[in-house]
Design a protein around this motif. Structure first.
Motif, PDB file in Angstrom:
ATOM      1  N   SER A  98      -2.500  -0.398  -0.382  1.00 21.46           N
ATOM      2  CA  SER A  98      -2.986  -1.674  -0.921  1.00 21.46           C
ATOM      3  C   SER A  98      -2.526  -2.846  -0.071  1.00 21.46           C
ATOM      4  N   ALA A  99      -1.308  -2.787   0.468  1.00 23.10           N
ATOM      5  CA  ALA A  99      -0.808  -3.877   1.304  1.00 23.10           C
ATOM      6  C   ALA A  99      -1.631  -4.021   2.577  1.00 23.10           C
ATOM      7  N   ARG A 100      -2.059  -2.900   3.143  1.00 22.53           N
ATOM      8  CA  ARG A 100      -2.863  -2.942   4.354  1.00 22.53           C
ATOM      9  C   ARG A 100      -4.249  -3.539   4.111  1.00 22.53           C
ATOM     10  N   ALA A 101      -4.675  -3.613   2.865  1.00 20.44           N
ATOM     11  CA  ALA A 101      -5.979  -4.185   2.548  1.00 20.44           C
ATOM     12  C   ALA A 101      -5.945  -5.708   2.442  1.00 20.44           C
ATOM     13  N   LEU A 102      -4.749  -6.286   2.346  1.00 14.91           N
ATOM     14  CA  LEU A 102      -4.607  -7.723   2.139  1.00 14.91           C
ATOM     15  C   LEU A 102      -4.855  -8.516   3.413  1.00 14.91           C
ATOM     16  N   HIS A 103      -5.374  -9.725   3.240  1.00 13.05           N
ATOM     17  CA  HIS A 103      -5.482 -10.674   4.336  1.00 13.05           C
ATOM     18  C   HIS A 103      -4.215 -11.523   4.380  1.00 13.05           C
ATOM     19  N   ASP A 104      -3.986 -12.151   5.508  1.00 16.23           N
ATOM     20  CA  ASP A 104      -2.776 -12.955   5.660  1.00 16.23           C
ATOM     21  C   ASP A 104      -2.710 -14.095   4.642  1.00 16.23           C
ATOM     22  N   SER A 106      -9.466 -16.935  -0.423  1.00 18.71           N
ATOM     23  CA  SER A 106      -8.251 -16.153  -0.634  1.00 18.71           C
ATOM     24  C   SER A 106      -8.268 -15.507  -2.012  1.00 18.71           C
ATOM     25  N   ALA A 107      -7.529 -14.419  -2.139  1.00 13.47           N
ATOM     26  CA  ALA A 107      -7.404 -13.722  -3.420  1.00 13.47           C
ATOM     27  C   ALA A 107      -5.935 -13.439  -3.677  1.00 13.47           C
ATOM     28  N   SER A 108      -5.616 -13.185  -4.916  1.00 13.43           N
ATOM     29  CA  SER A 108      -4.258 -12.769  -5.271  1.00 13.43           C
ATOM     30  C   SER A 108      -4.296 -11.344  -5.788  1.00 13.43           C
ATOM     31  N   ILE A 109      -3.136 -10.702  -5.746  1.00 10.95           N
ATOM     32  CA  ILE A 109      -3.006  -9.349  -6.280  1.00 10.95           C
ATOM     33  C   ILE A 109      -1.717  -9.277  -7.072  1.00 10.95           C
ATOM     34  N   ALA A 110      -1.806  -8.707  -8.260  1.00 13.15           N
ATOM     35  CA  ALA A 110      -0.652  -8.565  -9.149  1.00 13.15           C
ATOM     36  C   ALA A 110      -0.302  -7.093  -9.273  1.00 13.15           C
ATOM     37  N   TYR A 111       0.931  -6.754  -8.936  1.00 11.61           N
ATOM     38  CA  TYR A 111       1.419  -5.383  -9.062  1.00 11.61           C
ATOM     39  C   TYR A 111       2.254  -5.247 -10.326  1.00 11.61           C
ATOM     40  N   PHE A 112       2.017  -4.176 -11.060  1.00 13.42           N
ATOM     41  CA  PHE A 112       2.801  -3.907 -12.262  1.00 13.42           C
ATOM     42  C   PHE A 112       2.715  -2.425 -12.584  1.00 13.42           C
ATOM     43  N   GLY A 113       3.604  -1.974 -13.449  1.00 12.92           N
ATOM     44  CA  GLY A 113       3.626  -0.564 -13.815  1.00 12.92           C
ATOM     45  C   GLY A 113       2.862  -0.284 -15.091  1.00 12.92           C
ATOM     46  N   ALA A 150      -7.550   6.478   0.174  1.00 15.56           N
ATOM     47  CA  ALA A 150      -8.339   6.085  -0.990  1.00 15.56           C
ATOM     48  C   ALA A 150      -7.848   4.759  -1.561  1.00 15.56           C
ATOM     49  N   VAL A 151      -6.541   4.583  -1.592  1.00 20.68           N
ATOM     50  CA  VAL A 151      -5.992   3.313  -2.100  1.00 20.68           C
ATOM     51  C   VAL A 151      -6.449   2.152  -1.225  1.00 20.68           C
ATOM     52  N   LEU A 152      -6.422   2.344   0.084  1.00 24.56           N
ATOM     53  CA  LEU A 152      -6.885   1.309   1.004  1.00 24.56           C
ATOM     54  C   LEU A 152      -8.345   0.962   0.736  1.00 24.56           C
ATOM     55  N   ILE A 154      -7.273  -2.012 -11.045  1.00 26.20           N
ATOM     56  CA  ILE A 154      -7.085  -0.743 -10.355  1.00 26.20           C
ATOM     57  C   ILE A 154      -5.911  -0.006 -10.990  1.00 26.20           C
ATOM     58  N   GLU A 155      -6.137   1.242 -11.346  1.00 25.70           N
ATOM     59  CA  GLU A 155      -5.060   2.100 -11.822  1.00 25.70           C
ATOM     60  C   GLU A 155      -4.788   3.153 -10.751  1.00 25.70           C
ATOM     61  N   ALA A 156      -3.672   3.011 -10.070  1.00 25.30           N
ATOM     62  CA  ALA A 156      -3.278   3.974  -9.038  1.00 25.30           C
ATOM     63  C   ALA A 156      -2.379   5.019  -9.688  1.00 25.30           C
ATOM     64  N   VAL A 157      -2.876   6.227  -9.814  1.00 21.78           N
ATOM     65  CA  VAL A 157      -2.151   7.295 -10.494  1.00 21.78           C
ATOM     66  C   VAL A 157      -1.193   7.945  -9.502  1.00 21.78           C
ATOM     67  N   THR A 158       0.093   7.745  -9.746  1.00 18.56           N
ATOM     68  CA  THR A 158       1.110   8.243  -8.828  1.00 18.56           C
ATOM     69  C   THR A 158       2.282   8.778  -9.646  1.00 18.56           C
TER      70      THR A 158
END
Length: 375
Positions: free
Chosen positions: A88-94, A165-172, A239-241, A260-264
């Motif tokens: 997911s980090a590799r998908a982000l723009h600066d 620009s977009a934002s992304i929120a990470y949570f569990g 796939a995450v990318l 997005i639900e990343a099943v890990t």
């Protein structure tokens, strides 16, 4: 329904499907919907993704060891979640902005956070680790789910300013039971905010399994908020990318938020203060070790004709170098002056803080530390 129709209606994939491009054995599977989103990812790019994951796992193990050695007060391990974070980090723009919880060390590393900045909070040497504007990543949020509201507010502002620009929120997965997350989903949907909600479903909210929180896949909750929800194999970095790129592009086009639900799986403890053996079985852990994201991509590289010995040597050198930088960064962290705890509490002078400051200074003076220096 054609792929374009499904995308237009927000039904690119059913949330109970799992988007996967690399299977457990590292075999590449075609996906008409998501292959275009990673068409530029050649063998060299896959090698870089592999290197990223190995390096951050090494950093994580080093930090865990430092906590056990008494150098850090606490550490929340990320082992097992490397693909979800690196992909997911590799998908982000600066110019995108990250709002994370306390486990996204790989995201921070990818946003250029230095080792001393990463460790200072966990060492108890600072109230925050880095300049969020310089790194385009907010300080990790300890309050469960609060960062989702911050991400939506930032995204609404970005849209009103006319940026792409977009934002992304990470949570569990545990955060999805919090009111803040649900309120953030409401606001994001109502205002078509360019934000991606990235839930790392690692199976456990401390000791509570995700099945006790939700009878359905977490991505299905997006339906009630009027946004697309998608599940991806969180141990498949490719796939995450792809999925994150797709979601971010939706946001940039003004089509609103995505869940997005990343099943890990969280391979280690919730934090170094936790003992996961008390609530999960060895068999469960062993089953997930077979789905290890690093092993999976390594197998794919070997099968794709990469010089695997050269790859391994390069990765080891990079991991060793990063680990050395981490330990050197730790020793470079200066102990703060005791009185500095009162700095930056409020933007303007505050009488309540001034009274506390005066009392604390008198307390320090009892130990012959009248100037407020380090006792």
């Amino acid at each position: 329904m054609t792929p374009s129709d499904r995308e237009a209606t927000g039904l690119l994939t059913r949330p109970d499907d799992l988007v996967r491009l690399l299977d457990q054995s590292g075999v590449r599977h075609a996906s008409p919907e998501f292959d275009p989103w990673v068409a530029d990812v050649d063998l060299d790019a896959l090698i870089r993704l592999h290197r990223d994951m190995v390096v951050v796992r090494r950093l994580d193990s080093e930090a865990t060891a430092l906590q056990r050695q008494g150098e850090l007060g606490l550490w929340p391990p990320l082992a097992g979640q490397e693909a979800a974070q690196i992909g997911s980090a590799r998908a982000l723009h600066d110019d995108d902005f990250v709002f994370s919880s306390y486990r996204e060390h790989a995201i921070a590393w990818m946003r250029g956070v230095r080792p001393d900045e990463l460790l200072s909070v966990w060492r108890g040497s600072a109230a925050s680790g880095w300049d969020p504007y310089a790194r385009r990543m907010a300080i990790p949020q300890i309050i469960i789910g609060a960062q989702t509201l911050h991400a939506v507010g930032w995204a609404m502002g970005a849209r009103w300013e006319g940026t792409t620009s977009a934002s992304i929120a990470y949570f569990g997965d545990g955060a999805t039971s919090e009111g803040d997350v649900n309120e953030a989903l409401v606001f994001a949907s109502s205002f078509d905010a360019p934000v991606v909600f990235f839930c790392q479903n690692n199976g456990w909210a401390i000791s509570e399994p995700v099945g006790l929180q939700s009878k359905q896949p977490l991505a299905r909750r997006a339906d009630g908020f009027g946004m697309p929800g998608i599940r991806v194999d969180g141990n498949d970095v490719l796939a995450v990318l792809a999925v994150t790129r797709w979601a971010l592009e939706r946001a940039r086009r003004g089509e609103g938020p995505t869940f997005i639900e990343a099943v890990t799986y969280r391979m280690g403890p919730h934090t170094t203060a936790d003992d996961p053996k008390r609530y999960r079985s060895d068999d469960d852990l062993a089953a997930w070790r077979e789905r290890d994201p690093i092993t999976r991509l390594h197998a794919h590289l070997a099968a794709s004709g990469a010089d695997i010995d050269a790859v391994d040597a390069d990765v080891k050198e990079a991991a060793d170098r990063a680990a050395a930088e981490l330990r050197a960064g730790l020793t470079a962290i200066a102990d703060p002056e005791p009185m500095s705890v009162f700095e930056h509490v409020y933007a303007e002078p505050n009488s309540h803080v001034e009274r506390q400051k005066e009392r604390f200074a008198r307390y320090l003076a009892m130990f012959g530390d009248e100037d407020g220096g380090t006792a």
